[in-house]
Enzyme design. Structure first.
Site, PDB file in Angstrom:
ATOM      1  N   GLY A  89       0.838  -1.199   0.000  1.00 45.65           N
ATOM      2  CA  GLY A  89       0.000   0.000   0.000  1.00 45.65           C
ATOM      3  C   GLY A  89       0.869   1.243   0.000  1.00 45.65           C
ATOM      4  N   GLY A 127      -0.258   4.799  -0.844  1.00 48.09           N
ATOM      5  CA  GLY A 127      -1.387   5.330  -0.087  1.00 48.09           C
ATOM      6  C   GLY A 127      -0.965   6.451   0.853  1.00 48.09           C
ATOM      7  N   GLN A 156      -0.785 -12.733   0.498  1.00 47.89           N
ATOM      8  CA  GLN A 156       0.430 -12.081   1.018  1.00 47.89           C
ATOM      9  C   GLN A 156       1.117 -12.959   2.074  1.00 47.89           C
ATOM     10  OE1 GLN A 156      -0.262  -7.922   1.945  1.00 47.89           O
ATOM     11  NE2 GLN A 156      -0.686  -7.441  -0.196  1.00 47.89           N
ATOM     12  N   GLY A 194      -3.044  -2.497   8.014  1.00 47.56           N
ATOM     13  CA  GLY A 194      -4.319  -2.448   7.273  1.00 47.56           C
ATOM     14  C   GLY A 194      -5.448  -3.096   8.052  1.00 47.56           C
ATOM     15  N   ASN A 195      -6.570  -2.434   8.117  1.00 48.37           N
ATOM     16  CA  ASN A 195      -7.706  -2.912   8.915  1.00 48.37           C
ATOM     17  C   ASN A 195      -8.576  -3.938   8.195  1.00 48.37           C
ATOM     18  OD1 ASN A 195      -7.401  -1.592  11.376  1.00 48.37           O
ATOM     19  ND2 ASN A 195      -7.997   0.349  10.434  1.00 48.37           N
ATOM     20  N   ASP A 210      -3.172   3.473  19.015  1.00 50.99           N
ATOM     21  CA  ASP A 210      -4.082   3.589  20.161  1.00 50.99           C
ATOM     22  C   ASP A 210      -3.284   3.861  21.443  1.00 50.99           C
ATOM     23  OD1 ASP A 210      -6.390   2.690  18.505  1.00 50.99           O
ATOM     24  OD2 ASP A 210      -5.190   0.870  18.422  1.00 50.99           O
ATOM     25  N   HIS A 263      -7.755  -3.685  17.669  1.00 49.15           N
ATOM     26  CA  HIS A 263      -7.697  -2.301  17.179  1.00 49.15           C
ATOM     27  C   HIS A 263      -9.076  -1.964  16.620  1.00 49.15           C
ATOM     28  CE1 HIS A 263      -6.706   1.383  15.174  1.00 49.15           C
ATOM     29  NE2 HIS A 263      -7.084   0.879  14.022  1.00 49.15           N
TER      30      HIS A 263
HETATM   31  P1  NAX Z   1      -5.041   4.473   1.411  1.00 50.83           P
HETATM   32  O1  NAX Z   1      -6.310   4.022   0.772  1.00 50.83           O
HETATM   33  O2  NAX Z   1      -4.584   5.867   1.263  1.00 50.83           O
HETATM   34  O3  NAX Z   1      -3.849   3.544   0.864  1.00 50.83           O
HETATM   35  C1  NAX Z   1      -3.939   2.165   0.800  1.00 50.83           C
HETATM   36  C2  NAX Z   1      -3.099   1.726  -0.383  1.00 50.83           C
HETATM   37  O4  NAX Z   1      -3.068   0.310  -0.397  1.00 50.83           O
HETATM   38  C3  NAX Z   1      -3.657   2.188  -1.738  1.00 50.83           C
HETATM   39  O5  NAX Z   1      -2.643   2.878  -2.437  1.00 50.83           O
HETATM   40  C4  NAX Z   1      -4.019   0.875  -2.424  1.00 50.83           C
HETATM   41  O6  NAX Z   1      -3.772   0.903  -3.819  1.00 50.83           O
HETATM   42  C5  NAX Z   1      -3.081  -0.109  -1.736  1.00 50.83           C
HETATM   43  N1  NAX Z   1      -3.496  -1.497  -1.817  1.00 50.83           N
HETATM   44  C6  NAX Z   1      -4.752  -2.020  -1.796  1.00 50.83           C
HETATM   45  N2  NAX Z   1      -4.710  -3.352  -1.937  1.00 50.83           N
HETATM   46  C7  NAX Z   1      -3.417  -3.691  -2.047  1.00 50.83           C
HETATM   47  C8  NAX Z   1      -2.740  -4.927  -2.236  1.00 50.83           C
HETATM   48  N3  NAX Z   1      -3.420  -6.071  -2.353  1.00 50.83           N
HETATM   49  N4  NAX Z   1      -1.404  -4.907  -2.296  1.00 50.83           N
HETATM   50  C9  NAX Z   1      -0.714  -3.764  -2.199  1.00 50.83           C
HETATM   51  N5  NAX Z   1      -1.301  -2.552  -2.044  1.00 50.83           N
HETATM   52  C10 NAX Z   1      -2.633  -2.527  -1.960  1.00 50.83           C
HETATM   53  O7  NAX Z   1      -5.152   4.032   2.930  1.00 50.83           O
HETATM   54  P2  NAX Z   1      -4.282   4.517   4.185  1.00 50.83           P
HETATM   55  O8  NAX Z   1      -4.895   5.720   4.767  1.00 50.83           O
HETATM   56  O9  NAX Z   1      -2.852   4.541   3.805  1.00 50.83           O
HETATM   57  O10 NAX Z   1      -4.586   3.329   5.206  1.00 50.83           O
HETATM   58  C11 NAX Z   1      -4.140   2.014   4.985  1.00 50.83           C
HETATM   59  C12 NAX Z   1      -4.778   1.055   5.966  1.00 50.83           C
HETATM   60  O11 NAX Z   1      -4.403   1.371   7.304  1.00 50.83           O
HETATM   61  C13 NAX Z   1      -6.299   1.062   5.971  1.00 50.83           C
HETATM   62  O12 NAX Z   1      -6.748  -0.283   5.998  1.00 50.83           O
HETATM   63  C14 NAX Z   1      -6.649   1.735   7.274  1.00 50.83           C
HETATM   64  O13 NAX Z   1      -7.910   1.320   7.749  1.00 50.83           O
HETATM   65  C15 NAX Z   1      -5.533   1.255   8.145  1.00 50.83           C
HETATM   66  N6  NAX Z   1      -5.290   2.000   9.386  1.00 50.83           N
HETATM   67  C16 NAX Z   1      -4.905   1.294  10.479  1.00 50.83           C
HETATM   68  C17 NAX Z   1      -4.597   1.894  11.678  1.00 50.83           C
HETATM   69  C18 NAX Z   1      -4.163   1.097  12.872  1.00 50.83           C
HETATM   70  O14 NAX Z   1      -3.993   1.700  13.922  1.00 50.83           O
HETATM   71  N7  NAX Z   1      -3.969  -0.215  12.817  1.00 50.83           N
HETATM   72  C19 NAX Z   1      -4.730   3.362  11.833  1.00 50.83           C
HETATM   73  C20 NAX Z   1      -4.707   4.106  10.537  1.00 50.83           C
HETATM   74  C21 NAX Z   1      -5.434   3.456   9.403  1.00 50.83           C
HETATM   75  O15 NAX Z   1      -6.799   3.750   9.515  1.00 50.83           O
END
Ligand code: NAX
Length: 327
Positions: A11, A14, A112, A130-131, A159, A187
């Site tokens: 990602g 992103g 993965q 990723g969530n 958190d 989370h």
């Molecule tokens: P974005 O949507 O900006 O970026 C995610 C990126 O992942 C995109 O560029 C997309 O093309 C890419 N992607 C999707 N599927 C993929 C795959 N199979 N292989 C490689 N890349 C892939 O999201 P962003 O704001 O960067 O957040 C990423 C993730 O973090 C989300 O799932 C979000 O919910 C999670 N979070 C987790 C947090 C935690 O504390 N654990 C907090 C922050 C965030 O909300």
């Protein structure tokens, strides 16, 4: 001079990636003497945007950035990876049920996990951001049978950091005066930010704040902080999430400060009555590249209820991904 290590990030194009990559490359994660090779994974349509990020990384002329690899193939991005930060995921869209969300993410984290199993370093340290992070970590782990299950972790550090900051603000003390609070569990909004053992300049935190504030304001504020950020910023937490990922990996790799602990989502070994195998937030100390659960903490009835509720949610998620054949 140290040999470079390989850090895979998914990602990578992103919004979290845009904060994270620059901090890894500048040495914030693994130390100012550790060169890194970034191995970046994106979906095919995002590869062009990723090239732009790579151009900017090169334009920083980071002394520690030895090389950059980009790919839409997990087996290329994870090849010999020493660290893997799995950030890319399928976000929850309006109207999506939990089953739909878990199934969409299974389509990402199962392959993965398999790719890590096949090509990563045998000592790879994996952090899932990723969530739904805990259950995505479980899916990847269960599809990597040749790797030690303990190498798969999920991020509750954001958190944890939010909980430190909220307590610092309330008590009017710097964040550095706060020690030994724990985020237990998932989370998600069921997480339990626990102040039972926390101290502020050595004084028990719960002697400094009233119980009503702790239960009715503090816990929900920490648990719902993600939604408050979205409401204010119009986008989800990114720089703070990247910073927490740096903290998680740095502490795991380089150790936690003497006498202190942090929170990590790790496979339960049954400690504190948490069902074995769930990826659950625990208090941990790290040294020599290994983490260990802090044992012997008192668990009040209030804590027990909260810890069981978040475990229950994780069990339901695990049941769901079992039904889907993902684990
Ligand atoms: P974005 O949507 O900006 O970026 C995610 C990126 O992942 C995109 O560029 C997309 O093309 C890419 N992607 C999707 N599927 C993929 C795959 N199979 N292989 C490689 N890349 C892939 O999201 P962003 O704001 O960067 O957040 C990423 C993730 O973090 C989300 O799932 C979000 O919910 C999670 N979070 C987790 C947090 C935690 O504390 N654990 C907090 C922050 C965030 O909300």
């Amino acid at each position: 001079n140290k040999e470079p290590v390989r850090v895979a990030v998914t990602g990578a194009a992103g919004q979290i990636g845009y904060s994270l990559l620059f901090r890894i490359a500048s040495g914030d994660m693994l130390g100012k003497d550790q060169p890194v090779i970034l191995q970046l994974l994106e979906v095919t349509p995002a590869l062009k945007a990723l090239q732009g990020v790579v151009m900017e990384l090169r334009d920083c002329a980071f002394p520690l950035l030895a090389d950059i690899v980009t790919s839409d193939d997990a087996e290329v991005a994870f090849k010999d990876a020493d660290y893997a930060l799995l950030v890319g995921a399928m976000p929850r869209k309006a109207g999506m049920e939990r089953g739909d969300l878990l199934s969409a993410n299974g389509g990402i984290f199962k392959p993965q996990g398999e790719a890590l199993n096949k090509v990563a370093s045998r000592d790879v340290k994996v952090l899932v951001v990723g969530n739904p992070a805990n259950t995505n970590a479980l899916i990847a782990q269960q599809n990597a049978p040749d790797l030690n299950p303990g190498q798969f972790t999920a991020m509750v550090r954001l958190d944890h950091n939010r909980a430190v900051s909220q307590l610092a603000e309330k008590t009017g003390k710097p964040v550095t005066s706060i020690q030994n609070l724990t985020i237990w569990g998932n989370h998600s909004s069921t997480q339990y930010p626990d102040l039972s053992a926390a101290t502020v300049d050595g004084t028990p935190a719960l002697d400094l704040v009233d119980r009503e504030w702790y239960e009715k304001e503090y816990i929900p504020t920490v648990a719902k902080r993600g939604a408050a950020i979205i409401e204010a910023r119009g986008a989800s937490s990114a720089a703070s999430a990247a910073s927490a990922a740096i903290d998680h990996m740095r502490d795991w790799a380089l150790g936690t400060p003497e006498g202190q602990w942090v929170s990590m989502g790790i496979p339960s070994d049954g400690s504190y009555g948490v069902p074995e195998g769930l990826i659950y937030g625990f208090p941990v100390k790290c040294s020599g590249g290994k983490y260990e659960i802090v044992q012997g903490l008192d668990v009040s009835d209030f804590s027990r209820g909260k810890m069981d509720a978040t475990a229950q949610e994780l069990q339901e998620e695990r049941d769901e991904v079992r039904k889907l054949g993902l684990v």
